[in-house]
Design a protein around this motif. Structure first.
Motif: not given
Length: 392
Positions: A354-366
């Motif tokens: 739900a929160d940044e920076p984890q949210r954007s990093r998760h999308i980048a992982d994909f």
């Protein structure tokens, strides 16, 4: 393979894995006869991340030709060179091979162009680094086991991947997270096996990229003969095969050049090891300098070759045009998934933080896990049409 050199990594003295593993029959022992580094190698080979390398850019992006190298074939060639060097130096061949096979797993689609796009996309969230992402993919994203995420690789394997280019004094966020989970002694030099893997990578792409550049018509033999090491070895090859057409001698040129680099490296490394007086792998880590390397003469020849390859191949106008398109694909995908994460597959969308920076990093992982062709297909599906240059 028996390890003879006292400065080699020994599986029986491994610092272990993050998660303890037990054999169902004999506690604390691995399944079957494999040692810890052999299991590391096999886990890489069986991983999804390794299989995806067959459709990831090495030099040419999503190439039409069947004979061009991709990340997978490059990694196999690096492993072959690495094992040869490790055997000559009395090092652990299995650990060396595993490091060579895994060294490029963190590359996103389209190679350095894709990395540049993800670095820009994550500029406010810590950026993106393919080496750090290799650790992230193998420790966090891969999940083939029932009780933990990651491949649960040995400390020596993770250390080698983290530091194969030398000590790290300012790790990025992905590498820092890996180090926090299992401290990897980042500020000291890695094992000789890791040092061999790093330079085997250089030897492989220095030479095999010549082959691909000639095949693609972006390099000519006349251009290459302006490079001293190529000119010197070409004269030797022509002297040995005076009656063979030049087009039939390109393979011999590349093989001979690889052979000279490997022989020089082995001789120089033996001298450095003797001069450093190391008697253990811990001495290697505390030596304060790289012990695997070329002689001064070969190092300068190799640097000149690299400068030529960057100027004439990697930064060729056709390559730069393709890179611009590739950056647009990766950047466009990130923006689309950021705007509507439900466009990701169900499993990825369900795990979205739900929160940044984890949210954007998760999308980048994909996105980083995508192959070139998968990224192109998803872009066309969720963003729009894209005009790819011929041969892309």
């Amino acid at each position: 393979m028996s390890v003879h050199a006292p400065w080699a990594s020994h599986p029986a003295r491994s610092k272990g894995r993050l998660h303890e593993e037990q054999n169902a029959t004999v506690p604390h022992l691995p399944r079957g006869p494999r040692d810890v580094f052999q299991r590391d190698r096999d886990r890489i080979i069986h991983s999804i991340s390794f299989r995806r390398l067959r459709h990831k850019t090495q030099v040419f992006m999503a190439p039409d030709g069947d004979h061009f190298r991709v990340r997978l074939t490059h990694s196999l060639e690096v492993a072959q060179i690495g094992r040869t060097i490790a055997r000559a130096l009395g090092l652990n061949e299995d650990l060396t091979e595993a490091l060579c096979l895994a060294h490029d797993i963190g590359h996103p689609p389209f190679g350095h162009a894709g990395e540049a796009a993800l670095t820009t996309a994550l500029a406010g969230q810590g950026g993106f680094d393919h080496n750090g992402h290799t650790l992230r993919a193998l420790m966090t994203i891969e999940a083939p086991y029932p009780r933990w995420t990651g491949l649960n690789l040995s400390w020596e394997m993770l250390e080698g991947l983290a530091k194969h280019n030398g000590p790290v004094t300012a790790p990025g966020w992905a590498l820092a997270e890996a180090d926090a989970a299992l401290p990897l002694d980042l500020t000291r030099w890695p094992s000789l096996e890791a040092q061999v893997a790093a330079i085997a990578d250089d030897i492989a792409y220095d030479n095999h990229d010549i082959d691909d550049g000639l095949r693609a018509g972006l390099l000519t033999l006349d251009q290459l003969l302006d490079v001293p090491i190529v000119a010197r070895i070409w004269r030797d090859v022509r002297d040995r095969f005076p009656d063979v057409p030049p087009t039939r001698l390109i393979g011999e040129l590349i093989r001979t050049q690889i052979g000279e680099m490997v022989a020089d490296l082995i001789a120089e490394t033996r001298a450095r090891i003797a001069g450093a007086g190391v008697g253990s792998v811990d001495d290697v880590r505390g030596a304060g300098r790289c012990l695997v390397g070329f002689s001064d003469a070969m190092r300068e020849e190799e640097r000149v070759l690299k400068r030529f390859m960057y100027a004439q191949l990697y930064h060729h106008p056709r390559q730069l045009a393709a890179a611009t398109i590739a950056e647009g694909i990766v950047g466009g995908l990130f923006a689309a998934y950021r705007a509507d994460p439900t466009r990701m597959p169900d499993g990825w969308a369900a795990r979205l933080p739900a929160d940044e920076p984890q949210r954007s990093r998760h999308i980048a992982d994909f996105i980083a896990g995508m192959t070139d062709r998968y990224a192109i297909g998803r872009y066309r599906e969720i963003v729009g049409p894209i005009d790819l240059p011929e041969g892309f």
